[in-house]
Design an enzyme around this catalytic site. Sequence first.
Site, short mmCIF file in Angstrom:
data_model
loop_
_atom_site.label_atom_id
_atom_site.label_comp_id
_atom_site.label_asym_id
_atom_site.label_seq_id
_atom_site.Cartn_x
_atom_site.Cartn_y
_atom_site.Cartn_z
CG HIS A 84 -1.99 1.01 1.22
ND1 HIS A 84 -3.20 0.84 1.86
CD2 HIS A 84 -2.05 2.26 0.66
CE1 HIS A 84 -3.95 1.92 1.70
NE2 HIS A 84 -3.26 2.81 0.97
CG HIS A 129 -1.42 6.01 -2.75
ND1 HIS A 129 -2.45 5.75 -3.63
CD2 HIS A 129 -1.85 5.58 -1.53
CE1 HIS A 129 -3.46 5.19 -2.97
NE2 HIS A 129 -3.12 5.07 -1.69
CG HIS A 135 -7.73 3.01 -0.80
ND1 HIS A 135 -7.03 2.35 -1.76
CD2 HIS A 135 -6.87 3.90 -0.22
CE1 HIS A 135 -5.77 2.81 -1.77
NE2 HIS A 135 -5.66 3.74 -0.85
CD GLU A 151 -7.91 6.42 4.68
OE1 GLU A 151 -6.94 7.11 5.02
OE2 GLU A 151 -8.36 6.39 3.52
CG ASP A 199 -1.70 5.72 2.65
OD1 ASP A 199 -1.94 5.52 1.45
OD2 ASP A 199 -2.54 6.21 3.43
CG ASP A 200 -0.20 8.94 0.25
OD1 ASP A 200 -0.09 9.03 -0.98
OD2 ASP A 200 -1.22 8.49 0.82
#
Length: 345
Positions: A24, A26, A204, A207, A285-286
């Site tokens: 996961h 991005h 997704h 969340e 994630d980011d």
Amino acid sequence: MTIKPVSQERLPELLRTIPKAELHIHIEGSLEPELMFALAQRNGVSIPYPDVASLRAAYVFDNLQSFLDIYHAGTLVLRTEQDFYDMTHAYLARAAADNVLHAEIFFDPQTHTAHGVSADVVINGLYRACVDARVEFDMNASLILCFLRHLSEQEAFECLEQALPHLDKLVGVGLASSEMGHPPEKFARVFARARELGLRLVAHAGEEGPPAYIWSALDVLKVERIDHGVQAVQDPLLMARLARDRIALTVCPLSNLKLRVFPTLAAHNLGRLLEAGIVATVNSDDPSYFGGYINQNFTQTFAALGLTAQHAYQLAHNSFEASFIDDRLKRQYFDRLAGVFETFE
């Protein structure tokens, strides 16, 4: 596998050392301010920050939408195939240093095509970096095209159409962006088409959205893996389903903290998910926006929750189990993982 205890002092070193997969991430969320500035200069793109320090200071947000606003602004500097290569190469180098053996990288072409950059440019740049990583870092990497759920079904179909010449470069499709008000079933026909094309499916869900979105992702979209999924704990039947069917959750603790899904890291439910027998994994994630790559997610979350070496083994094992690599490679990675735990002192 029974894991021998590791002291709290040695645990961070173990977490850094263990081989792992990241499922996961991005890629646009790995764009560090330094590279963003360099690309802005290279491409003559004006950004509203005079220096890297002021840009870093702008990485302050308290919910998913305010994060997405700055995230999409940052993507304006990405214009050429080389830009996408450089961004992906930088992430892969960092991930390799964190002992990531395999990464499944999300990208959202709709963000870039809206800026006049073709899907061909995006995919070719990303893919070339993944190919080079095999030689340069002895690392496997594959690509998952993410549809943006705040856009229409028709736009998602157009995005998939643009990617058709590159199906051999993709492992799957996903669904990302702001969850609230955009249930998975909005994209049922697009995911059905992607499945017909032989692509793997993830989304997704859960969340900020409710457990119902996780059910929809599983039963309407037919996904194999849930990204985030932490709201599943509200629904005992869903928890039982996830555990029984070995449906993985790609959990992102520091992201959850930054976006206030949990008030503190100590309040995170990762430990509870593992206790319930769910195939949970740890991911970043980011990372450039959320203050931590995968090893920082491991070390900070373990410290906050009091997790142990046994949890470390389970999470790393889960990451390979939940990946879309073939069984032969999975066995190799399982063996490498076991070897680290057998020899770690």
